[in-house]
Every structure is written in structure tokens, then in C-alpha cells.
Motif scaffolding. Structure first.
Motif, PDB file in Angstrom:
ATOM      1  N   ALA A 140       0.811  -1.225   0.000  1.00  0.00           N
ATOM      2  CA  ALA A 140       0.000   0.000   0.000  1.00  0.00           C
ATOM      3  C   ALA A 140       0.847   1.279   0.000  1.00  0.00           C
ATOM      4  N   GLY A 141       2.138   1.142  -0.276  1.00  0.00           N
ATOM      5  CA  GLY A 141       2.994   2.335  -0.302  1.00  0.00           C
ATOM      6  C   GLY A 141       2.789   3.168  -1.553  1.00  0.00           C
ATOM      7  N   THR A 142       2.229   2.556  -2.580  1.00  0.00           N
ATOM      8  CA  THR A 142       2.078   3.252  -3.867  1.00  0.00           C
ATOM      9  C   THR A 142       0.793   2.784  -4.568  1.00  0.00           C
ATOM     10  N   GLY A 143       0.467   3.470  -5.647  1.00  0.00           N
ATOM     11  CA  GLY A 143      -0.519   3.002  -6.633  1.00  0.00           C
ATOM     12  C   GLY A 143      -1.895   2.624  -6.117  1.00  0.00           C
ATOM     13  N   ILE A 144      -2.401   1.533  -6.667  1.00  0.00           N
ATOM     14  CA  ILE A 144      -3.773   1.081  -6.381  1.00  0.00           C
ATOM     15  C   ILE A 144      -3.944   0.754  -4.890  1.00  0.00           C
ATOM     16  N   GLY A 145      -2.926   0.161  -4.289  1.00  0.00           N
ATOM     17  CA  GLY A 145      -2.993  -0.209  -2.867  1.00  0.00           C
ATOM     18  C   GLY A 145      -3.118   1.021  -1.988  1.00  0.00           C
ATOM     19  N   GLU A 180      11.108   3.058   4.020  1.00  0.00           N
ATOM     20  CA  GLU A 180      11.048   4.382   3.386  1.00  0.00           C
ATOM     21  C   GLU A 180       9.622   4.684   2.897  1.00  0.00           C
ATOM     22  N   GLN A 181       8.996   3.667   2.287  1.00  0.00           N
ATOM     23  CA  GLN A 181       7.607   3.866   1.839  1.00  0.00           C
ATOM     24  C   GLN A 181       6.683   4.139   3.028  1.00  0.00           C
ATOM     25  N   SER A 182       6.944   3.457   4.145  1.00  0.00           N
ATOM     26  CA  SER A 182       6.118   3.679   5.348  1.00  0.00           C
ATOM     27  C   SER A 182       6.237   5.120   5.821  1.00  0.00           C
ATOM     28  N   PHE A 242       5.893  -4.149   5.772  1.00  0.00           N
ATOM     29  CA  PHE A 242       5.531  -5.567   5.733  1.00  0.00           C
ATOM     30  C   PHE A 242       5.900  -6.109   4.355  1.00  0.00           C
ATOM     31  N   ASP A 243       7.125  -6.624   4.276  1.00  0.00           N
ATOM     32  CA  ASP A 243       7.575  -7.234   3.024  1.00  0.00           C
ATOM     33  C   ASP A 243       6.990  -8.638   2.991  1.00  0.00           C
ATOM     34  N   ILE A 244       6.156  -8.920   2.017  1.00  0.00           N
ATOM     35  CA  ILE A 244       5.424 -10.202   2.052  1.00  0.00           C
ATOM     36  C   ILE A 244       6.341 -11.414   1.863  1.00  0.00           C
ATOM     37  N   ALA A 250       0.070  -6.445  -3.060  1.00  0.00           N
ATOM     38  CA  ALA A 250       1.497  -6.359  -3.431  1.00  0.00           C
ATOM     39  C   ALA A 250       1.773  -7.221  -4.658  1.00  0.00           C
ATOM     40  N   GLY A 251       2.531  -6.664  -5.577  1.00  0.00           N
ATOM     41  CA  GLY A 251       2.837  -7.445  -6.779  1.00  0.00           C
ATOM     42  C   GLY A 251       4.014  -6.867  -7.531  1.00  0.00           C
ATOM     43  N   ILE A 252       4.641  -7.736  -8.320  1.00  0.00           N
ATOM     44  CA  ILE A 252       5.718  -7.306  -9.209  1.00  0.00           C
ATOM     45  C   ILE A 252       5.466  -7.936 -10.580  1.00  0.00           C
ATOM     46  N   GLY A 253       6.196  -7.488 -11.586  1.00  0.00           N
ATOM     47  CA  GLY A 253       5.997  -8.071 -12.922  1.00  0.00           C
ATOM     48  C   GLY A 253       7.293  -8.207 -13.681  1.00  0.00           C
ATOM     49  N   SER A 282       1.740 -15.593 -13.638  1.00  0.00           N
ATOM     50  CA  SER A 282       1.558 -15.494 -12.189  1.00  0.00           C
ATOM     51  C   SER A 282       0.135 -15.055 -11.865  1.00  0.00           C
ATOM     52  N   LYS A 283      -0.427 -14.169 -12.699  1.00  0.00           N
ATOM     53  CA  LYS A 283      -1.798 -13.702 -12.422  1.00  0.00           C
ATOM     54  C   LYS A 283      -2.838 -14.762 -12.797  1.00  0.00           C
ATOM     55  N   PHE A 284      -2.570 -15.561 -13.861  1.00  0.00           N
ATOM     56  CA  PHE A 284      -3.455 -16.705 -14.147  1.00  0.00           C
ATOM     57  C   PHE A 284      -3.478 -17.637 -12.927  1.00  0.00           C
ATOM     58  N   GLU A 314      -9.805  -7.712 -10.889  1.00  0.00           N
ATOM     59  CA  GLU A 314      -9.069  -7.779 -12.158  1.00  0.00           C
ATOM     60  C   GLU A 314      -8.923  -6.376 -12.753  1.00  0.00           C
ATOM     61  N   PRO A 315      -7.853  -5.670 -12.377  1.00  0.00           N
ATOM     62  CA  PRO A 315      -7.657  -4.357 -13.002  1.00  0.00           C
ATOM     63  C   PRO A 315      -7.187  -4.521 -14.451  1.00  0.00           C
ATOM     64  N   GLY A 316      -7.635  -3.589 -15.285  1.00  0.00           N
ATOM     65  CA  GLY A 316      -7.054  -3.472 -16.625  1.00  0.00           C
ATOM     66  C   GLY A 316      -5.831  -2.574 -16.489  1.00  0.00           C
ATOM     67  N   GLY A 323       2.605   3.549 -13.107  1.00  0.00           N
ATOM     68  CA  GLY A 323       4.057   3.375 -13.313  1.00  0.00           C
ATOM     69  C   GLY A 323       4.460   1.904 -13.283  1.00  0.00           C
ATOM     70  N   PHE A 324       3.516   1.065 -12.833  1.00  0.00           N
ATOM     71  CA  PHE A 324       3.775  -0.379 -12.693  1.00  0.00           C
ATOM     72  C   PHE A 324       4.131  -1.015 -14.047  1.00  0.00           C
ATOM     73  N   ASN A 325       3.325  -0.732 -15.054  1.00  0.00           N
ATOM     74  CA  ASN A 325       3.537  -1.369 -16.369  1.00  0.00           C
ATOM     75  C   ASN A 325       4.862  -0.934 -16.988  1.00  0.00           C
TER      76      ASN A 325
HETATM   77  N1  NAP Z   1      -1.337  -0.774 -12.858  1.00  0.00           N
HETATM   78  C1  NAP Z   1      -1.902  -1.675 -13.625  1.00  0.00           C
HETATM   79  O1  NAP Z   1      -2.119  -1.463 -14.844  1.00  0.00           O
HETATM   80  C2  NAP Z   1      -2.311  -3.010 -13.060  1.00  0.00           C
HETATM   81  C3  NAP Z   1      -3.081  -3.840 -13.878  1.00  0.00           C
HETATM   82  C4  NAP Z   1      -3.475  -5.068 -13.398  1.00  0.00           C
HETATM   83  C5  NAP Z   1      -3.141  -5.463 -12.121  1.00  0.00           C
HETATM   84  N2  NAP Z   1      -2.389  -4.640 -11.348  1.00  0.00           N
HETATM   85  C6  NAP Z   1      -2.035  -5.156 -10.020  1.00  0.00           C
HETATM   86  O2  NAP Z   1      -2.376  -4.193  -9.034  1.00  0.00           O
HETATM   87  C7  NAP Z   1      -1.498  -4.339  -7.915  1.00  0.00           C
HETATM   88  C8  NAP Z   1      -0.960  -2.953  -7.571  1.00  0.00           C
HETATM   89  O3  NAP Z   1      -0.239  -2.474  -8.686  1.00  0.00           O
HETATM   90  P1  NAP Z   1      -0.007  -0.907  -8.968  1.00  0.00           P
HETATM   91  O4  NAP Z   1      -0.365  -0.647 -10.366  1.00  0.00           O
HETATM   92  O5  NAP Z   1      -0.617  -0.112  -7.888  1.00  0.00           O
HETATM   93  O6  NAP Z   1       1.589  -0.846  -8.931  1.00  0.00           O
HETATM   94  P2  NAP Z   1       2.578  -0.436  -7.738  1.00  0.00           P
HETATM   95  O7  NAP Z   1       2.347   0.986  -7.382  1.00  0.00           O
HETATM   96  O8  NAP Z   1       3.950  -0.838  -8.155  1.00  0.00           O
HETATM   97  O9  NAP Z   1       2.057  -1.338  -6.544  1.00  0.00           O
HETATM   98  C9  NAP Z   1       2.613  -2.564  -6.180  1.00  0.00           C
HETATM   99  C10 NAP Z   1       3.101  -2.422  -4.768  1.00  0.00           C
HETATM  100  O10 NAP Z   1       3.523  -3.708  -4.280  1.00  0.00           O
HETATM  101  C11 NAP Z   1       4.729  -3.506  -3.585  1.00  0.00           C
HETATM  102  N3  NAP Z   1       5.507  -4.730  -3.444  1.00  0.00           N
HETATM  103  C12 NAP Z   1       6.283  -5.359  -4.336  1.00  0.00           C
HETATM  104  N4  NAP Z   1       6.877  -6.411  -3.763  1.00  0.00           N
HETATM  105  C13 NAP Z   1       6.473  -6.430  -2.457  1.00  0.00           C
HETATM  106  C14 NAP Z   1       6.764  -7.235  -1.349  1.00  0.00           C
HETATM  107  N5  NAP Z   1       7.627  -8.253  -1.430  1.00  0.00           N
HETATM  108  N6  NAP Z   1       6.147  -6.966  -0.175  1.00  0.00           N
HETATM  109  C15 NAP Z   1       5.287  -5.938  -0.050  1.00  0.00           C
HETATM  110  N7  NAP Z   1       4.993  -5.120  -1.072  1.00  0.00           N
HETATM  111  C16 NAP Z   1       5.585  -5.361  -2.258  1.00  0.00           C
HETATM  112  C17 NAP Z   1       5.454  -2.480  -4.422  1.00  0.00           C
HETATM  113  O11 NAP Z   1       6.548  -1.911  -3.740  1.00  0.00           O
HETATM  114  P3  NAP Z   1       7.795  -1.360  -4.625  1.00  0.00           P
HETATM  115  O12 NAP Z   1       7.309  -0.113  -5.252  1.00  0.00           O
HETATM  116  O13 NAP Z   1       8.866  -1.193  -3.593  1.00  0.00           O
HETATM  117  O14 NAP Z   1       8.104  -2.441  -5.628  1.00  0.00           O
HETATM  118  C18 NAP Z   1       4.326  -1.491  -4.688  1.00  0.00           C
HETATM  119  O15 NAP Z   1       4.177  -0.607  -3.607  1.00  0.00           O
HETATM  120  C19 NAP Z   1      -0.422  -5.339  -8.333  1.00  0.00           C
HETATM  121  O16 NAP Z   1      -0.716  -6.602  -7.781  1.00  0.00           O
HETATM  122  C20 NAP Z   1      -0.551  -5.384  -9.838  1.00  0.00           C
HETATM  123  O17 NAP Z   1      -0.170  -6.642 -10.381  1.00  0.00           O
HETATM  124  C21 NAP Z   1      -1.973  -3.419 -11.778  1.00  0.00           C
END
Ligand code: NAP
Length: 275
Positions: A22-27, A49-51, A70-72, A93-96, A160-162, A188-190, A195-197
Motif C-alpha cells: 500500500a505504499g504506492t498506486g492502487i494499494g 522508506e515507503q512507510s 511488511f515485506d510479504i 502487493a505485486g511485481i511483474g 503469475s496472475k493466471f 481484475e484491473p485493466g 508506473g507499474f507497467n
Molecule cells: N497498474 C496496472 O495497470 C495493473 C493492472 C493489473 C493489475 N495490477 C495489479 O495491481 C497491484 C498494484 O499495482 P499498482 O499498479 O498499484 O503498482 P505499484 O504501485 O507498483 O504497486 C505494487 C506495490 O507492491 C509492492 N511490493 C512489491 N513487492 C512487495 C513485497 N515483497 N512486499 C510488499 N509489497 C511489495 C510495491 O513496492 P515497490 O514499489 O517497492 O516495488 C508497490 O508498492 C499489483 O498486484 C498489480 O499486479 C496493476
């Protein structure tokens, strides 16, 4: 991004909700939206730092959130949530990883599965222990429309998402056989411009060099992905945050929630025509 909902959660439906990543983005946007609706939100971040940054933002937004690192993937961090009695867990939380499965170092794929799939289920199992005791709760997995349809050169992430969606669906029907009030939902976000993509697609260019069989078409690949994300990414996360709020607050949440609607509809059509 700032999402304001006009309805506050009433006392009866006030829930304790933990969000990962939840430090960034959708979370982060979901954490703010849920807190503004009166829920007790625990917004966890990958790094200290994000906290710290999040705490600063909360102060200036004048809302109440509980924030910690909370690093998962970190077992020690898992202990931090063992005693929490949660109503809702949002596995966000997710990476790609990107690049062709014909060449990518399989350890990168393995790590992508570790974060997106295995750790999300591990944390869900931890949280479910208390939910089984009180016989209610909701586990939400933030998957992706990329968990329904695969994009070339994003295979590791899509796989991974499938897997995440498939596991969530299995978990939901298994738990429903014994606990009708414990639910599992998939979001299921589109495409959203968090910045994730961009971060993900760039990863493959670190190792996809002259030695790659795809090197001769690398400019084509770059141009196509640039075009695709420019066309499809929503600037605001409001539509998907709205779905997350809906799933978190629902008495009987649905299996799947998708947004934006036109991308979900497009994917549905593609699948109907055999994609
Ligand atoms: N944006 C899109 O278009 C999109 C589309 C479909 C699904 N999603 C999904 O939506 C979710 C959020 O994505 P977002 O777009 O909001 O991108 P994001 O801002 O990068 O959010 C992902 C967050 O997960 C954190 N994270 C990564 N590894 C972690 C770990 N080991 N423990 C805890 N946190 C961790 C990231 O931290 P760091 O920044 O330090 O890596 C980041 O804060 C993801 O699961 C993503 O797959 C996004």
C-alpha cells in the motif's frame, strides 16, 4: 490520486482491513478510500522508506491509517500480523517480470511467482486462521485482466496472475463448503497509469541484448508496447478502487470484479472469439 466517496461506512459495517503493497498506486489509493469511509485500515508497505512517506501523506491528508513495513517475502515480517483479527485482507502487493519465456532466466519467473502467488497465499493462510475461528471474513486477491488473457513478452507476469486467479477461485469454493461467511474475491484491473507497467516492460531490456533471438525486432516490440499502454492505461485509479471498496464492504462479495468496464468487456469478447 485522491478518491472521495460521499458515503461513510456506518458503525455496523466498520471493518478492520489490511492491505499489502500500500505504499504506492492502487494499494495506497484503496487504503485512503477505505479509511475515508470510516474503516480501520492497516496500510502495509514493502520498505521502511515507503512507510515514512506514507505517514507524511496521511498527516497532510488528515486521515487515520495504521502503517508499517511488511515485506510479504520476509518471514520475520509475517509475525507482525499473526495477532491481527482482520475482517478483510487485500493481497495487493505485486511485481511483474517481462521478456520471452524462450530466453528469460527461470529464476526471475520463479521470483515473480514467489511474490505474486506463493506469498499472497501464505499470508492469506495466516489471516484465515482467525477468520475460521470467528467464521467470517473476506480475502481479496488483486489479480489482473492479464490473468485472463496473455500478452507477449509479459508472459512471466501473466502466468503469475493466471495462477493467482485460479488459486483464489479454488480457495473460494473450498472454503464455502465449510464456512458460508468467509469469502474470497478476485479483482481484475485493466491498465492503470501507476508506473507499474512501465517498470515491468523495462525489466527485459536489461538482459534482452544482441544475443537475444528477438534483438532484430526489439524496436518493433518497444513501439507496440508503448502504443498499447498509452492507449489503454487509465490515468485515475478510481474505477478499480471503487471495485475494491465494493468487494471489501460486501456481505457476500462476488467472485470477480473488473475495471475499467470497457477493457473487461473487450477481454470477454476476445475470449469468446477463441483468444
Ligand atoms: N497498474 C496496472 O495497470 C495493473 C493492472 C493489473 C493489475 N495490477 C495489479 O495491481 C497491484 C498494484 O499495482 P499498482 O499498479 O498499484 O503498482 P505499484 O504501485 O507498483 O504497486 C505494487 C506495490 O507492491 C509492492 N511490493 C512489491 N513487492 C512487495 C513485497 N515483497 N512486499 C510488499 N509489497 C511489495 C510495491 O513496492 P515497490 O514499489 O517497492 O516495488 C508497490 O508498492 C499489483 O498486484 C498489480 O499486479 C496493476
Amino acid at each position: 490520486m485522491c478518491v472521495h466517496f460521499t458515503l461513510g461506512a456506518n458503525k455496523q459495517m466498520k471493518k478492520t482491513i489490511l492491505i499489502t503493497g500500500a505504499g504506492t498506486g492502487i494499494g495506497k489509493d484503496s487504503a485512503f478510500a477505505l479509511a475515508r469511509r470510516g474503516h480501520n485500515v492497516i496500510a502495509t508497505t514493502e520498505t521502511e522508506e515507503q512507510s515514512l512517506n506514507l505517514k507524511e501523506e496521511i498527516k497532510s491528508a488528515n486521515i487515520d491509517l495504521n502503517v508499517f513495513k511488511f515485506d510479504i517475502t520476509n518471514k520475520k515480517d509475517h509475525q507482525k500480523i499473526e495477532n491481527y483479527n482482520l475482517d478483510v485482507l487485500i493481497n495487493n502487493a505485486g511485481i511483474g517480470e517481462s521478456g520471452s519465456l524462450a530466453e528469460i532466466d527461470i529464476n526471475k519467473v520463479r521470483h515473480n511467482f514467489e511474490v505474486n502467488v506463493f506469498c499472497s497465499f501464505e499470508i492469506s493462510q495466516l489471516v484465515l486462521k482467525k477468520m475460521f475461528d470467528k467464521k467470517e471474513g473476506t480475502i481479496i486477491f488483486i489479480s489482473s485482466l492479464a490473468g485472463k488473457i496473455t500478452m507477449p513478452f509479459l508472459g512471466p507476469y501473466c502466468m503469475s496472475k493466471f495462477a493467482l486467479s485460479s488459486g483464489a477461485e479454488a480457495m473460494r469454493s473450498e472454503i464455502h463448503r465449510v464456512h458460508k461467511n468467509i469469502h474470497v474475491s478476485i479483482i481484475e484491473p485493466g491498465g492503470y497509469h501507476t508506473g507499474f507497467n512501465q517498470k515491468n516492460i523495462a525489466k527485459k531490456y536489461v538482459w534482452m541484448d544482441e544475443k537475444s533471438v528477438f534483438y532484430p525486432i526489439i524496436d518493433q516490440i518497444k513501439a507496440k508496447e508503448d502504443r498499447q499502454f498509452k492507449l489503454t492505461e487509465s490515468k485515475s485509479t478510481a474505477s478499480i478502487v471503487g471495485k475494491i471498496v465494493k468487494a471489501a464492504e460486501a456481505k457476500k462479495p462476488k467472485l470477480r470484479y473488473s475495471a475499467p468496464w470497457w477493457q473487461a468487456f473487450g477481454i470477454q469478447l476476445l475470449r469468446m472469439f477463441g483468444k
